[in-house]
Design a protein around this motif. Sequence first.
Motif, PDB file in Angstrom:
ATOM      1  N   PHE A 291      16.252   4.069 -17.435  1.00 24.85           N
ATOM      2  CA  PHE A 291      15.623   4.909 -16.423  1.00 24.85           C
ATOM      3  C   PHE A 291      15.011   4.038 -15.322  1.00 24.85           C
ATOM      4  O   PHE A 291      15.100   4.349 -14.137  1.00 24.85           O
ATOM      5  N   MET A 292      14.385   2.928 -15.725  1.00 25.86           N
ATOM      6  CA  MET A 292      13.750   2.039 -14.752  1.00 25.86           C
ATOM      7  C   MET A 292      14.786   1.329 -13.882  1.00 25.86           C
ATOM      8  O   MET A 292      14.573   1.140 -12.686  1.00 25.86           O
ATOM      9  N   GLU A 293      15.904   0.954 -14.481  1.00 23.68           N
ATOM     10  CA  GLU A 293      16.997   0.347 -13.708  1.00 23.68           C
ATOM     11  C   GLU A 293      17.485   1.319 -12.631  1.00 23.68           C
ATOM     12  O   GLU A 293      17.700   0.942 -11.481  1.00 23.68           O
ATOM     13  N   ARG A 294      17.641   2.565 -13.003  1.00 20.93           N
ATOM     14  CA  ARG A 294      18.097   3.572 -12.046  1.00 20.93           C
ATOM     15  C   ARG A 294      17.079   3.741 -10.919  1.00 20.93           C
ATOM     16  O   ARG A 294      17.462   3.905  -9.756  1.00 20.93           O
ATOM     17  N   ALA A 295      15.804   3.698 -11.241  1.00 21.37           N
ATOM     18  CA  ALA A 295      14.769   3.831 -10.208  1.00 21.37           C
ATOM     19  C   ALA A 295      14.824   2.662  -9.223  1.00 21.37           C
ATOM     20  O   ALA A 295      14.679   2.858  -8.011  1.00 21.37           O
ATOM     21  N   ARG A 296      15.051   1.434  -9.722  1.00 20.21           N
ATOM     22  CA  ARG A 296      15.166   0.283  -8.813  1.00 20.21           C
ATOM     23  C   ARG A 296      16.402   0.421  -7.937  1.00 20.21           C
ATOM     24  O   ARG A 296      16.363   0.132  -6.734  1.00 20.21           O
ATOM     25  N   THR A 297      17.506   0.883  -8.520  1.00 25.01           N
ATOM     26  CA  THR A 297      18.735   1.085  -7.756  1.00 25.01           C
ATOM     27  C   THR A 297      18.528   2.134  -6.669  1.00 25.01           C
ATOM     28  O   THR A 297      18.950   1.943  -5.527  1.00 25.01           O
TER      29      THR A 297
ATOM     30  N   ALA B 273       9.374  11.203 -14.002  1.00 28.30           N
ATOM     31  CA  ALA B 273       9.296  10.544 -12.699  1.00 28.30           C
ATOM     32  C   ALA B 273       9.140   9.059 -12.999  1.00 28.30           C
ATOM     33  O   ALA B 273       8.217   8.651 -13.708  1.00 28.30           O
ATOM     34  N   VAL B 274      10.065   8.265 -12.478  1.00 29.17           N
ATOM     35  CA  VAL B 274      10.096   6.829 -12.752  1.00 29.17           C
ATOM     36  C   VAL B 274       9.826   6.092 -11.440  1.00 29.17           C
ATOM     37  O   VAL B 274      10.600   6.201 -10.495  1.00 29.17           O
ATOM     38  N   SER B 275       8.733   5.334 -11.395  1.00 26.40           N
ATOM     39  CA  SER B 275       8.369   4.627 -10.161  1.00 26.40           C
ATOM     40  C   SER B 275       8.981   3.237 -10.141  1.00 26.40           C
ATOM     41  O   SER B 275       9.305   2.663 -11.191  1.00 26.40           O
ATOM     42  N   ALA B 276       9.117   2.701  -8.936  1.00 23.55           N
ATOM     43  CA  ALA B 276       9.611   1.333  -8.737  1.00 23.55           C
ATOM     44  C   ALA B 276       8.829   0.754  -7.560  1.00 23.55           C
ATOM     45  O   ALA B 276       9.196   0.946  -6.409  1.00 23.55           O
ATOM     46  N   GLU B 277       7.748   0.072  -7.866  1.00 21.50           N
ATOM     47  CA  GLU B 277       6.858  -0.477  -6.845  1.00 21.50           C
ATOM     48  C   GLU B 277       7.050  -1.987  -6.740  1.00 21.50           C
ATOM     49  O   GLU B 277       6.875  -2.712  -7.717  1.00 21.50           O
TER      50      GLU B 277
ATOM     51  N   GLU C  34       0.826  -1.191   0.000  1.00 21.98           N
ATOM     52  CA  GLU C  34       0.000   0.000   0.000  1.00 21.98           C
ATOM     53  C   GLU C  34       0.868   1.252   0.000  1.00 21.98           C
ATOM     54  O   GLU C  34       0.364   2.349  -0.055  1.00 21.98           O
ATOM     55  N   ALA C  35       2.181   1.074   0.128  1.00 20.00           N
ATOM     56  CA  ALA C  35       3.084   2.219   0.182  1.00 20.00           C
ATOM     57  C   ALA C  35       3.173   2.880  -1.188  1.00 20.00           C
ATOM     58  O   ALA C  35       2.961   2.257  -2.210  1.00 20.00           O
ATOM     59  N   GLN C  36       3.491   4.153  -1.159  1.00 24.93           N
ATOM     60  CA  GLN C  36       3.675   4.877  -2.401  1.00 24.93           C
ATOM     61  C   GLN C  36       4.901   4.327  -3.121  1.00 24.93           C
ATOM     62  O   GLN C  36       5.927   4.108  -2.494  1.00 24.93           O
ATOM     63  N   PRO C  37       4.801   4.090  -4.435  1.00 25.24           N
ATOM     64  CA  PRO C  37       5.987   3.632  -5.151  1.00 25.24           C
ATOM     65  C   PRO C  37       7.069   4.706  -5.122  1.00 25.24           C
ATOM     66  O   PRO C  37       6.766   5.888  -5.084  1.00 25.24           O
ATOM     67  N   HIS C  38       8.296   4.234  -5.096  1.00 23.86           N
ATOM     68  CA  HIS C  38       9.428   5.150  -5.141  1.00 23.86           C
ATOM     69  C   HIS C  38       9.398   5.886  -6.475  1.00 23.86           C
ATOM     70  O   HIS C  38       9.101   5.297  -7.507  1.00 23.86           O
ATOM     71  N   ALA C  39       9.695   7.183  -6.473  1.00 22.81           N
ATOM     72  CA  ALA C  39       9.757   7.947  -7.724  1.00 22.81           C
ATOM     73  C   ALA C  39      11.151   8.545  -7.880  1.00 22.81           C
ATOM     74  O   ALA C  39      11.580   9.360  -7.062  1.00 22.81           O
ATOM     75  N   TYR C  40      11.835   8.105  -8.900  1.00 17.49           N
ATOM     76  CA  TYR C  40      13.158   8.622  -9.256  1.00 17.49           C
ATOM     77  C   TYR C  40      12.936   9.679 -10.330  1.00 17.49           C
ATOM     78  O   TYR C  40      12.252   9.425 -11.324  1.00 17.49           O
ATOM     79  N   ARG C  41      13.472  10.849 -10.125  1.00 14.23           N
ATOM     80  CA  ARG C  41      13.308  11.917 -11.116  1.00 14.23           C
ATOM     81  C   ARG C  41      14.566  12.039 -11.963  1.00 14.23           C
ATOM     82  O   ARG C  41      15.674  11.956 -11.460  1.00 14.23           O
TER      83      ARG C  41
ATOM     84  N   GLN D 187       6.953  -4.465 -16.097  1.00 18.85           N
ATOM     85  CA  GLN D 187       7.227  -5.299 -14.934  1.00 18.85           C
ATOM     86  C   GLN D 187       8.582  -5.957 -15.137  1.00 18.85           C
ATOM     87  O   GLN D 187       8.935  -6.321 -16.260  1.00 18.85           O
ATOM     88  N   PHE D 188       9.309  -6.105 -14.013  1.00 19.09           N
ATOM     89  CA  PHE D 188      10.652  -6.653 -14.051  1.00 19.09           C
ATOM     90  C   PHE D 188      10.811  -7.660 -12.933  1.00 19.09           C
ATOM     91  O   PHE D 188      10.521  -7.342 -11.782  1.00 19.09           O
ATOM     92  N   LEU D 189      11.258  -8.852 -13.280  1.00 22.55           N
ATOM     93  CA  LEU D 189      11.609  -9.851 -12.280  1.00 22.55           C
ATOM     94  C   LEU D 189      13.114  -9.779 -12.109  1.00 22.55           C
ATOM     95  O   LEU D 189      13.872  -9.966 -13.077  1.00 22.55           O
ATOM     96  N   VAL D 190      13.542  -9.454 -10.888  1.00 20.89           N
ATOM     97  CA  VAL D 190      14.954  -9.259 -10.588  1.00 20.89           C
ATOM     98  C   VAL D 190      15.390 -10.378  -9.656  1.00 20.89           C
ATOM     99  O   VAL D 190      14.828 -10.552  -8.579  1.00 20.89           O
ATOM    100  N   ALA D 191      16.384 -11.152 -10.086  1.00 22.08           N
ATOM    101  CA  ALA D 191      16.863 -12.292  -9.312  1.00 22.08           C
ATOM    102  C   ALA D 191      18.064 -11.891  -8.468  1.00 22.08           C
ATOM    103  O   ALA D 191      18.897 -11.076  -8.877  1.00 22.08           O
ATOM    104  N   CYS D 192      18.146 -12.485  -7.301  1.00 23.10           N
ATOM    105  CA  CYS D 192      19.283 -12.315  -6.402  1.00 23.10           C
ATOM    106  C   CYS D 192      20.241 -13.469  -6.680  1.00 23.10           C
ATOM    107  O   CYS D 192      19.837 -14.637  -6.638  1.00 23.10           O
ATOM    108  N   VAL D 193      21.495 -13.146  -7.010  1.00 24.33           N
ATOM    109  CA  VAL D 193      22.478 -14.181  -7.339  1.00 24.33           C
ATOM    110  C   VAL D 193      23.782 -13.937  -6.592  1.00 24.33           C
ATOM    111  O   VAL D 193      24.062 -12.824  -6.143  1.00 24.33           O
TER     112      VAL D 193
END
Length: 157
Positions: free
Chosen positions: A35-41, A81-85, A6-13, A113-119
């Motif tokens: 841009f989306m990669e940077r928002a996730r980072t 503004a690039v969100s990462a929810e 329910e939290a607001q998605p992060h917005a990277y400008r 949508q992006f599936l990001v794996a932890c390796v």
Amino acid sequence: MRAQNEAQPHAYRCRVYYEDTDAGGIVYYVNYLKFMERARTERLRELGFIQSRLAEENLLFVVHSSEARYHAPARLDDELAVSAELIELNRASLRFRQQVRRQPDGALLCEGQFLVACVRADSLKPRSLPDALRSAFAGLALTGPDPTGRVPSPAGD
């Protein structure tokens, strides 16, 4: 585990620069993925996790799969503004829903949508998310929005 986020998605400008565009002054399609990669980072950084430090701990994030839909073009000098929810939290992966919107009108330009794996950094084999990272994302997903719009830190301060 589905994130009950329910939290607001992060917005990277960010701003669109000449290097982001094609000859017509329109953002080249692959740059939306950047841009989306940077928002996730930046989302990770906001939660207190720096990717270079995670790599020192033998942890990397890699994009397993991505999906993008383009709605309207961004142009040279646009502010974005690039969100990462976070929408799904699994043992060894995170799924994000992301949007790129033009500011100040909020027009939706691209979503995906992006599936990001932890390796493991040394072998690139899957590994479980560290407890601290899992807790930070789970806490964010379960606590809901802060009335001030501030995203909680992992330490809860």
